[in-house]
Enzyme design. Structure first.
Site, PDB file in Angstrom:
ATOM      1  N   GLU A   1     -18.217   8.107   3.283  1.00 23.87           N
ATOM      2  CA  GLU A   1     -17.523   7.674   2.080  1.00 23.87           C
ATOM      3  C   GLU A   1     -18.143   8.369   0.872  1.00 23.87           C
ATOM      4  OE1 GLU A   1     -17.047   3.494   1.506  1.00 23.87           O
ATOM      5  OE2 GLU A   1     -16.622   3.162   3.616  1.00 23.87           O
TER       6      GLU A   1
ATOM      7  N   ALA B   1     -36.312   6.177   3.005  1.00 27.31           N
ATOM      8  CA  ALA B   1     -36.584   4.739   3.095  1.00 27.31           C
ATOM      9  C   ALA B   1     -35.936   4.041   1.914  1.00 27.31           C
ATOM     10  CB  ALA B   1     -38.087   4.509   3.089  1.00 27.31           C
TER      11      ALA B   1
ATOM     12  N   ASN C   1     -23.437   7.484  15.168  1.00 28.16           N
ATOM     13  CA  ASN C   1     -23.707   6.527  14.092  1.00 28.16           C
ATOM     14  C   ASN C   1     -24.913   5.652  14.410  1.00 28.16           C
ATOM     15  OD1 ASN C   1     -21.813   7.450  12.384  1.00 28.16           O
ATOM     16  ND2 ASN C   1     -20.488   5.657  12.423  1.00 28.16           N
TER      17      ASN C   1
ATOM     18  N   LYS D   1       0.838  -1.207   0.000  1.00 27.43           N
ATOM     19  CA  LYS D   1       0.000   0.000   0.000  1.00 27.43           C
ATOM     20  C   LYS D   1       0.876   1.261   0.000  1.00 27.43           C
ATOM     21  CE  LYS D   1      -4.148   0.187   2.468  1.00 27.43           C
ATOM     22  NZ  LYS D   1      -4.869   0.389   3.738  1.00 27.43           N
TER      23      LYS D   1
ATOM     24  N   CYS E   1     -19.406   1.128   8.292  1.00 31.70           N
ATOM     25  CA  CYS E   1     -19.533   1.793   9.595  1.00 31.70           C
ATOM     26  C   CYS E   1     -20.797   1.443  10.362  1.00 31.70           C
ATOM     27  CB  CYS E   1     -19.449   3.308   9.411  1.00 31.70           C
ATOM     28  SG  CYS E   1     -17.823   3.814   8.866  1.00 31.70           S
TER      29      CYS E   1
END
Ligand code: UDX
Length: 435
Positions: free
Chosen positions: A159, A256, A212, A35, A264
């Site tokens: 994201e 919805a 969250n 990476k 997450c």
């Protein structure tokens, strides 16, 4: 300021790059050598709009460096951010092995005062364990008088919009124990003209999980209401608008659909339930949130099955694979469950996603799954078109043309992107969520 970011995953790479963009000198460390080698060649490990350009500019201007040597990075920085992953264990509890390893490495390499800030999403009390780990290892090195502070500064990056979210946060949360730590972080966050919530470390850790979980709960709430809308003939988009305009409730996260996915929400809800259980607190409000969420995909699949009568040998077009638009991320993506189920029932699947097809090809392998070139290529000859991710290019498709090229005009939309009245007018059978 000179800072080090440990872990160049989603959060670490975006955080490090954005701090560099703000004028800091940033070293990003990762133990994945490939990476780091790729990042040095400006090859991004993830797709995130705008990230590559930002990395390129900051590397070129000398503010952003990549290395796999934690030793070097720790020595040169006053502030070190821990941004490693905290994946779920089988029972949903967060696995903090990487956080502990990093804390140990910091202790083994620091030579002067450091502020160690946790940005990974972690359960409450992780800061205390990080502090304990550093203390023990410093003592072991005979350096018990070396000063350090631990802090928590959770991220709230979505994201696909991570850079925008970093640069335009609603708030910044810093959990600290000392004035010195508070001053250092306040200096670093000075360019942001938003409220800075200064708390103790545990409260900061809880803010992240609670935020969250609350958003996940909001989504599950609107999804159960959408089921009632279907039964009584009401329209969830109108209900959500009427509810969301109440400032106390707010209109976002009331769409919805087929439920929340991603790396997450599912993981954080699980981890929050676990940490609460550990302390004898009942968070069944969240176990229910989680149950509603998985039922939502199951009910959507049933909608497809019911409207096709026999699934075997039907050609089903699936539009969208990523868990949401703007990313190639397939973690907990509803698309995978839907495709796997339909394949197991003998359907042939044609699919298209602007970003996530290479990753999907590695996960699902079947001779009955075909990756297509675009929406019209998918729709051609289909018995049914299923919308899973609300990419803009799907919203813009020419529905009259779609109708002509499908075997039968049937669209099942898990994201409510079209107007049911218009569909009726042009003669497409259209099923969506809660309308
Ligand atoms: C989330 C949080 O928003 C972010 O603050 C946190 O730090 C990381 O987790 P992310 O997972 O990138 O970000 O996606 P988000 O945009 O929040 O959407 C999560 C999921 O919920 C997606 O699957 C999305 O499709 C779904 N969703 C979102 C709904 O189903 N309805 C909504 O109204 C909003």
């Amino acid at each position: 300021m000179k800072i080090t970011i440990i872990g160049t995953g989603y959060v670490g790479l975006v955080t490090g790059t954005c701090f560099a963009e703000l004028g800091n000198k940033v070293t990003c460390v990762d133990n994945n050598k490939k990476k780091i080698a790729d990042l040095k060649k400006l090859i991004m490990p993830i797709y995130e709009p705008g990230l590559e350009d930002l990395v390129r500019r900051n590397v070129k201007e000398g503010r952003l460096l990549f290395t796999s040597s934690i030793k070097q990075a720790v020595k040169e920085s006053e502030i070190i951010f821990i941004c490693v992953s905290t994946p779920p264990k089988d029972d949903g509890e967060a696995d903090l092995t990487s956080v502990e390893n990093v804390a140990r490495s910091i202790a083994l390499n620091m030579s002067s005062y450091c502020l160690i800030v946790d940005k990974s999403t972690v359960p409450v009390e992780t800061g205390e364990w990080v502090k304990h780990t550093i203390k023990v290892n410093l003592k072991d090195r005979g350096k018990k008088n070396l000063k350090f502070d631990v802090a928590s500064s959770p991220e709230f990056l979505r994201e696909g919009q991570a850079i925008y979210d970093f640069m335009h946060p609603d708030r910044i949360v810093i959990g600290v124990e000392t004035k010195r730590a508070e001053e250092l972080l306040s200096k670093l966050y000075k360019p942001f003209k938003v409220p800075i919530v200064v708390t103790d470390i545990k409260s900061a850790e809880l803010i992240k999980h609670a935020s969250n979980s609350f958003l996940a709960m909001k989504i599950s709430f609107i999804n159960v209401v959408s089921r009632l809308c279907e039964k009584v003939g009401a329209d969830i988009t109108k209900v959500a608008r009427g509810v969301g305009l109440d400032k106390r409730i707010g209109k976002s996260f009331l769409d919805a659909g087929i439920g929340y996915g991603g790396s997450c929400f599912p993981k954080d809800v699980d981890a929050f339930i676990k940490i609460a259980e550990k302390h004898g607190c009942d968070l069944s409000i969240l176990t229910e949130t989680r149950r509603i969420n998985s039922d939502q995909v199951r009910l959507f699949i049933k909608k497809i099955e019911d409207s096709l009568w026999i699934v075997k040998d039907k050609v089903i077009g699936v539009l969208g694979l990523s868990f949401k638009p703007g990313t190639d991320d397939l973690r907990n993506a509803a698309s995978l469950k839907i495709i796997e189920r339909l394949l197991s029932e003998g359907a042939c699947i044609k699919t298209f996603d602007p970003q996530a097809m290479p990753k999907a090809g590695e996960i699902i392998k079947s001779s009955r799954l075909k990756f297509s070139k675009g929406v019209y290529d998918v729709a051609k000859g289909c018995d049914c078109l299923v919308i899973v991710t609300e990419w803009d290019e799907f919203k813009a498709m020419d529905l009259e043309r779609i109708k002509k090229i499908m075997k039968q005009p049937l669209i099942i939309d898990g994201r409510n992107i079209f107007d049911p009245e218009y569909m009726k007018k042009i003669g497409i059978k259209y099923l969506s969520i809660g309308r």
